[in-house]
Every structure is written in C-alpha cells, then in structure tokens.
Write a protein that holds these residues in place. Sequence first.
Motif, mmCIF file in Angstrom:
data_model
loop_
_atom_site.group_PDB
_atom_site.id
_atom_site.type_symbol
_atom_site.label_atom_id
_atom_site.label_comp_id
_atom_site.label_asym_id
_atom_site.label_seq_id
_atom_site.Cartn_x
_atom_site.Cartn_y
_atom_site.Cartn_z
ATOM 1 N N GLY A 60 36.088 58.555 32.408
ATOM 2 C CA GLY A 60 37.283 58.118 31.654
ATOM 3 C C GLY A 60 38.201 57.177 32.491
ATOM 4 O O GLY A 60 39.345 57.504 32.283
ATOM 5 N N ILE A 61 37.726 56.464 33.436
ATOM 6 C CA ILE A 61 38.624 55.503 34.173
ATOM 7 C C ILE A 61 38.395 54.138 34.061
ATOM 8 O O ILE A 61 37.345 53.922 33.536
ATOM 9 N N SER A 62 39.118 53.466 34.531
ATOM 10 C CA SER A 62 38.903 51.904 34.684
ATOM 11 C C SER A 62 38.014 51.443 35.591
ATOM 12 O O SER A 62 37.741 51.950 36.559
ATOM 13 N N LEU A 63 37.483 50.198 35.366
ATOM 14 C CA LEU A 63 36.304 49.693 36.176
ATOM 15 C C LEU A 63 37.419 49.334 37.435
ATOM 16 O O LEU A 63 36.554 49.143 38.497
ATOM 17 N N CYS A 64 38.424 48.888 37.793
ATOM 18 C CA CYS A 64 39.398 48.603 38.806
ATOM 19 C C CYS A 64 38.946 49.562 39.841
ATOM 20 O O CYS A 64 39.083 49.460 40.989
ATOM 21 N N LYS A 65 39.257 50.988 39.292
ATOM 22 C CA LYS A 65 39.113 51.980 40.372
ATOM 23 C C LYS A 65 37.877 51.994 40.800
ATOM 24 O O LYS A 65 37.457 52.182 42.045
ATOM 25 N N ILE A 66 36.766 51.626 40.178
ATOM 26 C CA ILE A 66 35.354 51.879 40.752
ATOM 27 C C ILE A 66 35.141 50.652 41.552
ATOM 28 O O ILE A 66 34.368 50.796 42.373
ATOM 29 N N THR A 67 35.675 49.536 41.235
ATOM 30 C CA THR A 67 35.258 48.167 41.939
ATOM 31 C C THR A 67 35.909 48.482 43.295
ATOM 32 O O THR A 67 35.044 48.022 44.107
ATOM 33 N N ARG A 68 36.745 49.133 43.711
ATOM 34 C CA ARG A 68 37.251 49.239 44.855
ATOM 35 C C ARG A 68 36.182 50.212 45.566
ATOM 36 O O ARG A 68 35.764 49.978 47.002
ATOM 37 N N GLY A 69 35.679 51.203 45.171
ATOM 38 C CA GLY A 69 34.528 51.975 45.410
ATOM 39 C C GLY A 69 33.350 51.125 45.741
ATOM 40 O O GLY A 69 32.724 51.297 47.112
ATOM 41 N N SER A 70 32.964 50.198 45.064
ATOM 42 C CA SER A 70 31.755 49.343 45.183
ATOM 43 C C SER A 70 32.130 48.403 46.569
ATOM 44 O O SER A 70 31.203 48.334 47.267
ATOM 45 N N LYS A 71 33.202 47.976 46.827
ATOM 46 C CA LYS A 71 33.513 47.292 47.873
ATOM 47 C C LYS A 71 33.382 48.147 49.016
ATOM 48 O O LYS A 71 32.970 47.494 50.109
ATOM 49 N N VAL A 72 33.685 49.291 48.849
ATOM 50 C CA VAL A 72 33.543 50.172 50.398
ATOM 51 C C VAL A 72 32.021 50.117 50.414
ATOM 52 O O VAL A 72 31.683 50.021 51.794
ATOM 53 N N LEU A 73 31.183 50.502 49.613
ATOM 54 C CA LEU A 73 29.919 50.710 49.959
ATOM 55 C C LEU A 73 29.075 49.325 50.234
ATOM 56 O O LEU A 73 28.125 49.369 50.879
ATOM 57 N N LYS A 74 29.615 48.249 50.103
ATOM 58 C CA LYS A 74 29.015 46.893 50.697
ATOM 59 C C LYS A 74 29.401 46.587 51.901
ATOM 60 O O LYS A 74 28.537 45.716 52.355
ATOM 61 N N ASP A 75 30.191 47.319 52.293
ATOM 62 C CA ASP A 75 30.489 47.131 54.022
ATOM 63 C C ASP A 75 29.778 47.857 54.570
ATOM 64 O O ASP A 75 29.594 49.108 54.726
ATOM 65 N N LYS A 76 28.755 47.115 55.579
ATOM 66 C CA LYS A 76 27.617 47.836 56.093
ATOM 67 C C LYS A 76 28.182 48.778 57.173
ATOM 68 O O LYS A 76 27.670 49.549 57.870
ATOM 69 N N ALA A 77 29.793 48.561 57.769
ATOM 70 C CA ALA A 77 30.203 49.204 58.900
ATOM 71 C C ALA A 77 31.091 50.466 58.098
ATOM 72 O O ALA A 77 31.783 51.169 58.717
ATOM 73 N N SER A 78 30.869 50.613 56.658
ATOM 74 C CA SER A 78 31.704 51.765 56.132
ATOM 75 C C SER A 78 31.174 53.064 56.654
ATOM 76 O O SER A 78 29.937 53.406 56.384
ATOM 77 N N ILE A 79 32.256 53.789 57.058
ATOM 78 C CA ILE A 79 31.988 55.426 57.241
ATOM 79 C C ILE A 79 31.472 56.121 56.250
ATOM 80 O O ILE A 79 30.547 56.847 56.196
ATOM 81 N N VAL A 80 32.008 55.787 54.822
ATOM 82 C CA VAL A 80 31.553 56.299 53.754
ATOM 83 C C VAL A 80 30.254 56.155 53.461
ATOM 84 O O VAL A 80 29.351 57.023 53.127
ATOM 85 N N LEU A 81 29.821 54.816 53.677
ATOM 86 C CA LEU A 81 28.360 54.608 53.348
ATOM 87 C C LEU A 81 27.431 55.402 54.353
ATOM 88 O O LEU A 81 26.463 55.906 53.951
ATOM 89 N N LYS A 82 27.926 55.444 55.450
ATOM 90 C CA LYS A 82 26.865 56.042 56.596
ATOM 91 C C LYS A 82 27.176 57.615 56.291
ATOM 92 O O LYS A 82 25.817 58.190 56.398
ATOM 93 N N VAL A 83 28.223 58.165 55.758
ATOM 94 C CA VAL A 83 28.058 59.764 55.361
ATOM 95 C C VAL A 83 27.173 59.767 54.084
ATOM 96 O O VAL A 83 26.405 60.767 54.018
ATOM 97 N N LEU A 84 27.141 59.173 53.370
ATOM 98 C CA LEU A 84 26.452 59.275 52.071
ATOM 99 C C LEU A 84 24.958 59.027 52.418
ATOM 100 O O LEU A 84 24.080 59.842 51.720
ATOM 101 N N ASN A 85 24.438 58.215 53.106
ATOM 102 C CA ASN A 85 23.067 57.903 53.610
ATOM 103 C C ASN A 85 22.745 58.969 54.276
ATOM 104 O O ASN A 85 21.658 59.481 54.133
ATOM 105 N N GLN A 86 23.489 59.867 55.068
ATOM 106 C CA GLN A 86 23.056 61.247 55.698
ATOM 107 C C GLN A 86 22.709 62.203 54.677
ATOM 108 O O GLN A 86 22.116 62.925 55.115
ATOM 109 N N LEU A 87 23.689 62.036 53.556
ATOM 110 C CA LEU A 87 23.362 63.069 52.677
ATOM 111 C C LEU A 87 21.933 63.256 51.776
ATOM 112 O O LEU A 87 21.615 64.133 51.231
ATOM 113 N N LYS A 88 21.247 61.894 51.836
ATOM 114 C CA LYS A 88 20.010 61.870 51.270
ATOM 115 C C LYS A 88 19.192 62.495 51.772
ATOM 116 O O LYS A 88 18.929 62.801 53.038
#
Length: 88
Positions: A60-88
């Motif tokens: 129940g949230i706006s697409l704007c909040k989600i877009t920020r997260g999407s940008k973070v995951l597109k950054d190959k240097a993102s620590i969040v992306l690194k952590v999420l990849n390790q969880l798989k």
Amino acid sequence: MTIDKELLKIISSINDLDELNRFFNDIFTPAELDDISLRWKLLKDLHNGMTQRKIAEKYGISLCKITRGSKVLKDKASIVLKVLNQLK
C-alpha cells in the motif's frame, strides 16, 4: 546528513539479536522502525523479481518509494545488492 560513525560502531558491536532489537526500540520510534523494515522488505521483493506495481499493491505504498529502491539495486557497487546476493 551522514550517519554518526560512533552510532555505526555501536550497532555493529552488538552481536546479540535480542539486544540489538531492544537497542533499536530504544532509539527509534515505531514509525521509524516500520519505515526501515518496509524499505528492507521492498528491496528484497525487488531483488527477487517482483514488479514495482505488485510491491506497491502488497504494501500500500507509492511507486516513488519503490523507485528509490530500484535505483539502489541497479548500482553494481551497492552494498545492499551485495548483501541481497549473499542471501540467495
């Protein structure tokens, strides 16, 4: 604004999850804890391939909040992306 380095050191030094949970409950409001938990959930959903529209409906949230997260995951240097990849 940057996060206080001392606070980061303190958080990283707490090894017990129950203590960390109590620490977070002491320093954050319930709304702040909800916001950070929601941010993490939507990042995980994006990483797992859920569409932004489905995530918006799910939480129940706006697409704007989600877009920020999407940008973070597109950054190959993102620590969040690194952590999420390790969880798989």
